[in-house]
Scaffold this motif. Structure first.
Motif, PDB file in Angstrom:
ATOM      1  N   TRP A   1      74.253  71.582  -4.659  1.00  0.00           N
ATOM      2  CA  TRP A   1      75.321  70.646  -4.317  1.00  0.00           C
ATOM      3  C   TRP A   1      75.057  69.262  -4.897  1.00  0.00           C
ATOM      4  O   TRP A   1      75.964  68.432  -4.977  1.00  0.00           O
ATOM      5  CB  TRP A   1      75.569  70.599  -2.805  1.00  0.00           C
TER       6      TRP A   1
ATOM      7  N   LYS B   1      77.149  64.614  -7.260  1.00  0.00           N
ATOM      8  CA  LYS B   1      77.431  65.418  -6.076  1.00  0.00           C
ATOM      9  C   LYS B   1      78.539  66.381  -6.457  1.00  0.00           C
ATOM     10  O   LYS B   1      79.621  65.954  -6.888  1.00  0.00           O
ATOM     11  CB  LYS B   1      77.870  64.524  -4.918  1.00  0.00           C
TER      12      LYS B   1
ATOM     13  N   ASP C   1      81.266  68.460  -5.265  1.00  0.00           N
ATOM     14  CA  ASP C   1      82.028  68.432  -4.017  1.00  0.00           C
ATOM     15  C   ASP C   1      83.299  69.267  -4.146  1.00  0.00           C
ATOM     16  O   ASP C   1      84.306  68.788  -4.661  1.00  0.00           O
ATOM     17  CB  ASP C   1      82.361  66.979  -3.676  1.00  0.00           C
ATOM     18  N   THR C   2      83.245  70.492  -3.656  1.00  0.00           N
ATOM     19  CA  THR C   2      84.418  71.368  -3.735  1.00  0.00           C
ATOM     20  C   THR C   2      85.512  70.939  -2.756  1.00  0.00           C
ATOM     21  O   THR C   2      86.629  71.436  -2.844  1.00  0.00           O
ATOM     22  CB  THR C   2      84.031  72.837  -3.465  1.00  0.00           C
ATOM     23  N   GLY C   3      85.214  70.000  -1.873  1.00  0.00           N
ATOM     24  CA  GLY C   3      86.225  69.481  -0.960  1.00  0.00           C
ATOM     25  C   GLY C   3      87.069  68.376  -1.575  1.00  0.00           C
ATOM     26  O   GLY C   3      88.109  68.005  -1.049  1.00  0.00           O
ATOM     27  N   ALA C   4      86.615  67.834  -2.699  1.00  0.00           N
ATOM     28  CA  ALA C   4      87.356  66.775  -3.392  1.00  0.00           C
ATOM     29  C   ALA C   4      88.127  67.399  -4.551  1.00  0.00           C
ATOM     30  O   ALA C   4      87.613  68.259  -5.249  1.00  0.00           O
ATOM     31  CB  ALA C   4      86.395  65.717  -3.925  1.00  0.00           C
TER      32      ALA C   4
ATOM     33  N   SER D   1      87.459  63.858  -9.686  1.00  0.00           N
ATOM     34  CA  SER D   1      86.100  63.367  -9.909  1.00  0.00           C
ATOM     35  C   SER D   1      86.119  61.855 -10.079  1.00  0.00           C
ATOM     36  O   SER D   1      87.064  61.299 -10.622  1.00  0.00           O
ATOM     37  CB  SER D   1      85.519  64.006 -11.172  1.00  0.00           C
TER      38      SER D   1
ATOM     39  N   LEU E   1      80.852  61.865  -8.593  1.00  0.00           N
ATOM     40  CA  LEU E   1      81.354  62.903  -7.708  1.00  0.00           C
ATOM     41  C   LEU E   1      82.175  63.852  -8.574  1.00  0.00           C
ATOM     42  O   LEU E   1      83.119  63.410  -9.233  1.00  0.00           O
ATOM     43  CB  LEU E   1      82.240  62.302  -6.608  1.00  0.00           C
TER      44      LEU E   1
ATOM     45  N   GLY F   1      84.664  66.902  -8.574  1.00  0.00           N
ATOM     46  CA  GLY F   1      85.570  67.620  -7.702  1.00  0.00           C
ATOM     47  C   GLY F   1      85.955  68.982  -8.256  1.00  0.00           C
ATOM     48  O   GLY F   1      85.489  69.418  -9.317  1.00  0.00           O
ATOM     49  N   ARG F   2      86.846  69.654  -7.520  1.00  0.00           N
ATOM     50  CA  ARG F   2      87.260  71.029  -7.853  1.00  0.00           C
ATOM     51  C   ARG F   2      87.807  71.182  -9.254  1.00  0.00           C
ATOM     52  O   ARG F   2      87.547  72.178  -9.920  1.00  0.00           O
ATOM     53  CB  ARG F   2      88.342  71.501  -6.875  1.00  0.00           C
TER      54      ARG F   2
ATOM     55  N   PRO G   1      75.471  75.315  -1.318  1.00  0.00           N
ATOM     56  CA  PRO G   1      75.255  74.106  -0.510  1.00  0.00           C
ATOM     57  C   PRO G   1      73.858  73.996   0.088  1.00  0.00           C
ATOM     58  O   PRO G   1      73.503  72.951   0.616  1.00  0.00           O
ATOM     59  CB  PRO G   1      76.317  74.218   0.594  1.00  0.00           C
TER      60      PRO G   1
ATOM     61  N   THR H   1      69.537  72.030  -4.177  1.00  0.00           N
ATOM     62  CA  THR H   1      69.756  70.854  -5.024  1.00  0.00           C
ATOM     63  C   THR H   1      68.931  70.997  -6.301  1.00  0.00           C
ATOM     64  O   THR H   1      67.904  71.682  -6.308  1.00  0.00           O
ATOM     65  CB  THR H   1      69.351  69.541  -4.317  1.00  0.00           C
TER      66      THR H   1
END
Length: 172
Positions: A30, A48, A50-53, A56, A140, A142-143, A154, A157
């Motif tokens: 992650w 990071k 981040d599959t929730g975002a 990017s 960050l 993102g998806r 998750p 690292t």
């Protein structure tokens, strides 16, 4: 039985697409080191995943939009994670996005396209520029940037360091 049929159809479609699915190429943690290629120079930063975002964001300061030959451009300093001050970089603006802040009005940010190396994959990604100085990670992902590129574990690292030294700059 129906779920098995759906899974079989999806697997066949992915096989016929030619490129192995991200899961077949291995997982990423992650948090990973990535290399950004700005003005031909690789910049290694912590990212990071981040599959929730959806989108990017790249940590940048001194962000100044300007016009060059009738085109929208932006000048900025990318984060150097506490190292010496980074030089100013100039990139064409792909578009602008409106990001809803948790407190307050929308934030209008320039979006640039740049080559990014994650593991052994080099691809063009869109990142919006913003001051992420209060965050731990300067990038960050993102998806949209991760789609078809990475499966994120998750629990881990720094699984796959960037290794795109000999790869050509992507066109897409």
């Amino acid at each position: 039985m129906r779920h098995l049929s759906i899974a079989l159809v999806v697997s066949l479609c992915l096989l016929l697409a030619g490129s192995p699915p991200a899961a077949a190429r291995g997982s990423h943690g992650w948090v990973e080191f990535v290399e950004l290629h700005l003005d031909g120079e690789p910049l290694r930063v912590k990212a990071k995943l981040d599959t929730g975002a959806k989108s990017s964001s790249l940590d940048a300061t001194d962000i100044a939009p300007f016009e060059r030959d009738g085109e929208r451009w932006v000048r900025f300093r990318p984060s150097r994670s506490g190292l010496d001050e980074a030089p100013l970089v100039e990139q064409p603006v792909a578009r602008y996005v409106r990001i809803k802040r948790h407190s307050g009005p929308y934030d209008r940010r320039p979006v640039i396209r740049l080559p990014l190396c994650l593991g052994d994959e080099l691809r063009m990604v869109e990142v919006n520029l913003t001051d992420r100085g209060r965050f731990i990670y300067p990038l960050l992902l993102g998806r949209k940037a991760l789609a078809g590129l990475a499966v994120v574990d998750p629990a881990r690292t720094f699984v796959r360091p960037p290794r795109c030294d000999d790869a050509p700059t992507p066109d897409n």
